[in-house]
Write a protein that holds these residues in place. Structure first.
Motif, PDB file in Angstrom:
ATOM      1  N   PHE A 129      36.375  42.324  13.993  1.00  0.00           N
ATOM      2  CA  PHE A 129      37.342  42.044  12.933  1.00  0.00           C
ATOM      3  C   PHE A 129      38.080  40.722  13.177  1.00  0.00           C
ATOM      4  CE2 PHE A 129      36.936  46.658  12.243  1.00  0.00           C
ATOM      5  CZ  PHE A 129      36.718  46.657  10.878  1.00  0.00           C
ATOM      6  N   LEU A 130      38.390  40.432  14.431  1.00  0.00           N
ATOM      7  CA  LEU A 130      39.133  39.210  14.726  1.00  0.00           C
ATOM      8  C   LEU A 130      38.296  37.966  14.466  1.00  0.00           C
ATOM      9  CD1 LEU A 130      41.709  37.904  15.768  1.00  0.00           C
ATOM     10  CD2 LEU A 130      40.740  38.004  18.065  1.00  0.00           C
ATOM     11  N   TRP A 131      37.056  37.978  14.921  1.00  0.00           N
ATOM     12  CA  TRP A 131      36.206  36.815  14.708  1.00  0.00           C
ATOM     13  C   TRP A 131      35.964  36.604  13.223  1.00  0.00           C
ATOM     14  CZ3 TRP A 131      31.873  35.910  18.884  1.00  0.00           C
ATOM     15  CH2 TRP A 131      32.466  35.918  20.139  1.00  0.00           C
ATOM     16  N   VAL A 132      35.785  37.691  12.479  1.00  0.00           N
ATOM     17  CA  VAL A 132      35.640  37.580  11.023  1.00  0.00           C
ATOM     18  C   VAL A 132      36.909  36.978  10.421  1.00  0.00           C
ATOM     19  CG1 VAL A 132      35.450  38.872   8.863  1.00  0.00           C
ATOM     20  CG2 VAL A 132      33.949  39.431  10.779  1.00  0.00           C
ATOM     21  N   LEU A 133      38.063  37.465  10.877  1.00  0.00           N
ATOM     22  CA  LEU A 133      39.331  36.958  10.350  1.00  0.00           C
ATOM     23  C   LEU A 133      39.499  35.471  10.626  1.00  0.00           C
ATOM     24  CD1 LEU A 133      42.161  37.190   9.164  1.00  0.00           C
ATOM     25  CD2 LEU A 133      42.968  37.924  11.430  1.00  0.00           C
ATOM     26  N   MET A 134      39.292  35.060  11.856  1.00  0.00           N
ATOM     27  CA  MET A 134      39.500  33.653  12.202  1.00  0.00           C
ATOM     28  C   MET A 134      38.539  32.755  11.435  1.00  0.00           C
ATOM     29  SD  MET A 134      41.999  34.044  14.157  1.00  0.00           S
ATOM     30  CE  MET A 134      42.244  32.394  14.776  1.00  0.00           C
ATOM     31  N   PHE A 135      37.331  33.223  11.269  1.00  0.00           N
ATOM     32  CA  PHE A 135      36.348  32.450  10.502  1.00  0.00           C
ATOM     33  C   PHE A 135      36.785  32.339   9.046  1.00  0.00           C
ATOM     34  CE2 PHE A 135      32.430  32.173   7.977  1.00  0.00           C
ATOM     35  CZ  PHE A 135      31.860  31.034   8.533  1.00  0.00           C
ATOM     36  N   ALA A 342      43.165  27.941  13.541  1.00  0.00           N
ATOM     37  CA  ALA A 342      42.274  29.103  13.447  1.00  0.00           C
ATOM     38  C   ALA A 342      40.942  28.777  14.111  1.00  0.00           C
ATOM     39  CB  ALA A 342      42.056  29.485  11.984  1.00  0.00           C
ATOM     40  N   PHE A 343      40.384  27.611  13.784  1.00  0.00           N
ATOM     41  CA  PHE A 343      39.131  27.204  14.413  1.00  0.00           C
ATOM     42  C   PHE A 343      39.324  26.940  15.901  1.00  0.00           C
ATOM     43  CE2 PHE A 343      37.535  25.903  10.089  1.00  0.00           C
ATOM     44  CZ  PHE A 343      36.445  26.750  10.092  1.00  0.00           C
ATOM     45  N   ARG A 344      40.494  26.386  16.258  1.00  0.00           N
ATOM     46  CA  ARG A 344      40.759  26.139  17.675  1.00  0.00           C
ATOM     47  C   ARG A 344      40.838  27.463  18.433  1.00  0.00           C
ATOM     48  NH1 ARG A 344      42.905  21.700  20.273  1.00  0.00           N
ATOM     49  NH2 ARG A 344      43.684  22.108  22.369  1.00  0.00           N
ATOM     50  N   SER A 345      41.536  28.435  17.872  1.00  0.00           N
ATOM     51  CA  SER A 345      41.648  29.745  18.512  1.00  0.00           C
ATOM     52  C   SER A 345      40.296  30.430  18.612  1.00  0.00           C
ATOM     53  CB  SER A 345      42.622  30.624  17.729  1.00  0.00           C
ATOM     54  OG  SER A 345      43.921  30.087  17.747  1.00  0.00           O
ATOM     55  N   LEU A 346      39.498  30.316  17.545  1.00  0.00           N
ATOM     56  CA  LEU A 346      38.170  30.921  17.562  1.00  0.00           C
ATOM     57  C   LEU A 346      37.304  30.285  18.638  1.00  0.00           C
ATOM     58  CD1 LEU A 346      36.247  32.951  16.338  1.00  0.00           C
ATOM     59  CD2 LEU A 346      35.645  31.269  14.589  1.00  0.00           C
ATOM     60  N   ARG A 347      37.432  28.970  18.807  1.00  0.00           N
ATOM     61  CA  ARG A 347      36.690  28.288  19.881  1.00  0.00           C
ATOM     62  C   ARG A 347      37.083  28.847  21.241  1.00  0.00           C
ATOM     63  NH1 ARG A 347      38.166  24.295  23.313  1.00  0.00           N
ATOM     64  NH2 ARG A 347      39.968  23.621  22.105  1.00  0.00           N
ATOM     65  N   LEU A 348      38.392  29.051  21.458  1.00  0.00           N
ATOM     66  CA  LEU A 348      38.858  29.581  22.732  1.00  0.00           C
ATOM     67  C   LEU A 348      38.361  31.009  22.956  1.00  0.00           C
ATOM     68  CD1 LEU A 348      42.541  28.264  22.711  1.00  0.00           C
ATOM     69  CD2 LEU A 348      40.660  27.448  24.132  1.00  0.00           C
ATOM     70  N   MET A 349      38.372  31.816  21.894  1.00  0.00           N
ATOM     71  CA  MET A 349      37.909  33.195  22.023  1.00  0.00           C
ATOM     72  C   MET A 349      36.421  33.270  22.340  1.00  0.00           C
ATOM     73  SD  MET A 349      39.929  34.852  18.796  1.00  0.00           S
ATOM     74  CE  MET A 349      41.677  34.563  18.591  1.00  0.00           C
ATOM     75  N   VAL A 350      35.649  32.451  21.629  1.00  0.00           N
ATOM     76  CA  VAL A 350      34.205  32.422  21.877  1.00  0.00           C
ATOM     77  C   VAL A 350      33.921  31.942  23.292  1.00  0.00           C
ATOM     78  CG1 VAL A 350      32.042  31.298  21.220  1.00  0.00           C
ATOM     79  CG2 VAL A 350      33.598  32.129  19.444  1.00  0.00           C
ATOM     80  N   SER A 351      34.645  30.913  23.724  1.00  0.00           N
ATOM     81  CA  SER A 351      34.420  30.376  25.070  1.00  0.00           C
ATOM     82  C   SER A 351      34.805  31.390  26.147  1.00  0.00           C
ATOM     83  CB  SER A 351      35.219  29.078  25.262  1.00  0.00           C
ATOM     84  OG  SER A 351      36.607  29.326  25.207  1.00  0.00           O
ATOM     85  N   GLU A 352      35.883  32.152  25.918  1.00  0.00           N
ATOM     86  CA  GLU A 352      36.266  33.190  26.882  1.00  0.00           C
ATOM     87  C   GLU A 352      35.228  34.310  26.934  1.00  0.00           C
ATOM     88  OE1 GLU A 352      40.166  34.694  26.150  1.00  0.00           O
ATOM     89  OE2 GLU A 352      41.162  32.994  27.104  1.00  0.00           O
ATOM     90  N   GLN A 353      34.711  34.675  25.755  1.00  0.00           N
ATOM     91  CA  GLN A 353      33.734  35.756  25.687  1.00  0.00           C
ATOM     92  C   GLN A 353      32.445  35.406  26.428  1.00  0.00           C
ATOM     93  OE1 GLN A 353      34.085  38.820  24.375  1.00  0.00           O
ATOM     94  NE2 GLN A 353      31.993  39.398  24.885  1.00  0.00           N
TER      95      GLN A 353
END
Length: 495
Positions: A129-135, A342-353
């Motif tokens: 849900f979060l990745w969908v939201l940020m996108f 939003a894109f910056r946060s998504l980048r950080l989340m993807v990189s952490e994952q």
């Protein structure tokens, strides 16, 4: 006018009192923050208190407090009470604890916090849900400011065949690329204070304009008729109002931004001003635009007028041609400054994952490209299809509020295991779990539960019952999981 002014008093006075209470519940101290202990010159960077506050405000203030408030006021003057009460008790509390808990966990983003406090099973659903939201935030916040620029600034039609539309979209994407790739203080920290000035001046200008109108077009709350049943098309106040207004009251997107700013705060004692107070400011922005819209509607404007057009009518109606253009620029900036983070946060989340080292520039470029390419395709679909953007916006609105329930559950568990008053987060969490689920169970974009069961499509009967059961399950999970985590901590201390 009286109801509007009472709402402003609730927002300011309530925000001051409840903000101090939430601060006392958390207990900020003098320990080193991640901005100091993990400084890397990219994402962990100490920034000034006032700059962090402005960045946080612009990160969280997307089109929600503008478009949502304009649509929310169609429910009547009850919005002037619901917005400030919800902002104080739910939205500001949500933002504050999200940022502060992140600081206590080394600046971890929400996915890591969810995994730590809610477990491995919940994190899978949350990540989806979060990745969908940020996108969706990134895509929506290219679409809306782009169309505002084309229609309100360039005075052209925002049609899919108009090349100007795509040039404007392209420029916004270029800015997003720059803001996503470079260190946070190299681009965002330098330009946001300017944007913040436009945002605040616009809201203050509309507020003054509403006061100068004298209240002739502001309806006061009355219990002579049902104050919760005043929408022109008969939409139910619960759950529709809370899905519609979104960012002016509560937004799951905000937790992702608070955790981002948690990496640039110098002292925990700056948290209230940075997180809690900036959500109060957003609530003020929503109140001003809601009041401005009510005045314009009261002067005879069609209630069916699109929010995009209402932005121009409200701005020019209170501030004149020049002031109105400044206000429009502020509204354009709102989604742009949320979309980039939003894109910056998504980048950080993807990189952490996926454990992608973001100190390497090449890795940041590849990660960013993987996000932007599908965003362009979704944007084209939303623009070219007659119902594309409506579908996009509805899913965005639901996902935004639903994601907030995960953060509220995390806050509840954190407070419970630390012996704090966890009800400050659990009660709003239960309410929003009920709101979001009853909406998606009933809505055409969801399960259409009542319709499938042959019930009155306007009754919400089955949807409300099922959502209430889920709401109780939500509370049970938070309590039992909190007890388990508390036992684990005690066992670790003993061993």
């Amino acid at each position: 006018m009286a109801t509007f002014l009472i709402g402003i008093i609730i927002l300011v006075a309530g925000g001051f009192v409840y903000g101090k209470y939430c601060e006392n519940v958390f207990g900020p101290d003098d320990r080193e923050t991640p901005a100091i202990s993990k400084a890397d010159g990219v994402d962990f960077v100490v920034m000034k208190k006032w700059k962090n506050a402005l960045i946080e405000l612009l990160n969280i203030a997307g089109t929600g407090p503008i478009f949502g408030a304009i649509q929310g006021i169609l429910f009547g003057p009850i919005a002037f009470i619901t917005i400030p009460v919800g902002c104080v008790l739910a939205g500001s509390m949500h933002d504050y604890f999200s940022g502060m808990i992140s600081m206590r966990n080394g600046g971890a983003q929400m996915p890591k916090l969810i995994k730590k406090y809610l477990g491995n099973k919940v994190i899978k659903a949350y990540n989806f849900f979060l990745w969908v939201l940020m996108f969706l935030v990134g895509v929506v916040f290219v679409y809306t400011p782009g169309d505002l620029i084309v229609t309100q600034v360039l005075r052209q039609e925002a049609a899919v065949a108009n090349p100007t539309v795509w040039i404007v979209y392209g420029c916004i994407f270029v800015y997003y690329l720059i803001a996503t790739l470079f260190p946070i203080d190299a681009i965002i920290g330098r330009v946001y204070p300017i944007f913040g000035g436009f945002l605040i001046l616009s809201a203050v200008g509309i507020f003054v304009g509403v006061l100068m109108d004298g209240g002739a077009n502001l309806t006061n709350l009355s219990f002579a008729s049902n104050p919760f049943a005043q929408h022109a098309t008969g939409l139910p106040f619960i759950p529709t109002f809370f899905i519609t207004v979104a960012c002016g009251i509560m937004s799951g997107f905000h937790a992702t931004q608070a955790t981002l700013i948690s990496r640039t705060v110098k002292s925990e004692k700056e948290g209230k001003a940075t997180f809690f107070n900036m959500m109060i400011v957003e609530g003020f922005i929503a109140m001003c635009w809601a009041a401005g819209a009510m005045v314009i509607f009261g002067r005879g404007t069609d209630l069916a007028t699109a929010p995009t057009l209402m932005v121009g009518l409200v701005s020019r109606g209170f501030l004149g041609p020049i002031g109105g253009m400044i206000a429009v620029i502020g509204v354009i900036v709102l989604p742009i400054t949320s979309g980039d983070t939003a894109f910056r946060s998504l980048r950080l989340m993807v990189s952490e994952q996926f454990n992608i080292n973001q100190k390497v520039a090449r890795n940041r470029i590849i990660t960013t490209a993987c996000l932007f390419v599908p965003a362009v395709f979704v944007l084209y679909y939303a623009k070219s299809s007659p119902t594309g953007f409506n579908i996009l916006w509805r899913y965005f609105s639901f996902t935004n509020q639903f994601v907030a329930t995960f953060a509220l559950a995390t806050i509840s568990v954190y407070l419970y295991i630390n012996g704090k008053n966890f009800l400050v987060a659990l009660i709003p969490g239960m309410f929003y779990f009920f709101v979001t689920l009853s909406f998606i169970f009933h809505a055409p974009i969801g399960l259409k539960l009542d319709e499938r069961l042959g019930l009155d499509p306007k009754s919400y009967t089955a949807s409300f019952i099922l959502a209430a059961v889920c709401c109780l399950a939500y509370a049970w999970f938070v309590k039992t999981h909190g007890e388990k985590e508390k036992d684990h901590i005690l066992q670790d201390v003993i061993s």
